[in-house]
Design a protein around this motif. Sequence first.
Motif, short mmCIF file in Angstrom:
data_model
loop_
_atom_site.label_atom_id
_atom_site.label_comp_id
_atom_site.label_asym_id
_atom_site.label_seq_id
_atom_site.Cartn_x
_atom_site.Cartn_y
_atom_site.Cartn_z
N GLU A 74 -1.13 -1.16 -5.90
CA GLU A 74 -2.47 -0.73 -5.52
C GLU A 74 -3.47 -1.86 -5.71
N SER A 120 0.83 1.12 -9.62
CA SER A 120 -0.54 0.65 -9.85
C SER A 120 -0.69 -0.84 -9.54
N ALA A 167 1.87 1.75 -3.48
CA ALA A 167 0.73 2.28 -4.21
C ALA A 167 0.63 3.79 -4.04
N THR A 223 0.82 -1.21 0.00
CA THR A 223 0.00 0.00 0.00
C THR A 223 0.86 1.26 0.00
#
Length: 265
Positions: A69, A66, A61, A58
């Motif tokens: 994420e 991406s 991200a 995270t």
Amino acid sequence: MADLDSLVDDLRGEGNDLDALVAELTPEQWAASTPAAGWTIAHQIAHLSWTDHVAERTTSAAAGDSAAEADFAVVLQGAWENPTGFVDDAAEGESRNPELLNDWRTRRRAMTDALTQVPSGTKITWFGPPMSAASMATARLMETWAHGQDVADALGVTRAATDRIRGVAHIGVRTRDFAYAVNQQTAPAEPFRIELTAPSGELWTWGPEDAAQRVSGPALDFCLLVTQRAHRDNLDIHAEGSDAAHWLTIAQAFAGLPGAGRDRA
């Protein structure tokens, strides 16, 4: 609180110290029970390994990855589907990993590196409210220190306290109102004064000097209290005022439901 670079350095140091504690353990020691019911030393490191990996995903991200994420979105969905069991399930699965120690080393290094790449002002998505990179580093420091205490207790080892625990103490102070909420109680409106003596001898303080409700004592004991790694009666923590005294019975620096705490020694 300290700047991000200092917090990440503290996080790395805490991980390295715990690594040194488990690096030479025998298979029998890895299987030793810790004070957390049902968790062995392997479970403790497995939990850190899994959570460090998820934190890295995270955090990456937030820095614009991406793929990371998407990975975290899958984990988050699993948490929503099994809110009371996903942490234990992850620890159980990771604990059987024959490469557990090496994977934890790789994951925590990736996590700390990722934290340094988050753009200033960017919030990181998490299981609770989004947080800054500094807050994520502090949260991971608290978890590493607390689960490291479980490992040390299982091994009968007394760890030398360092001023890295300032981050743990800071979370303990900042989560005062959360502790009331998770126990379905209303937090006092007025702030408390917290005065803690650091391992180095420095005085750490939070809150207004003239507050009527006050807590004081060694920072180490306060950290053991708010992470529920020792019983209140076995710690040299002092409260002035009934609200402060009550808070010490429910203080909880970690997320989730109220913890069971530890028995009196």
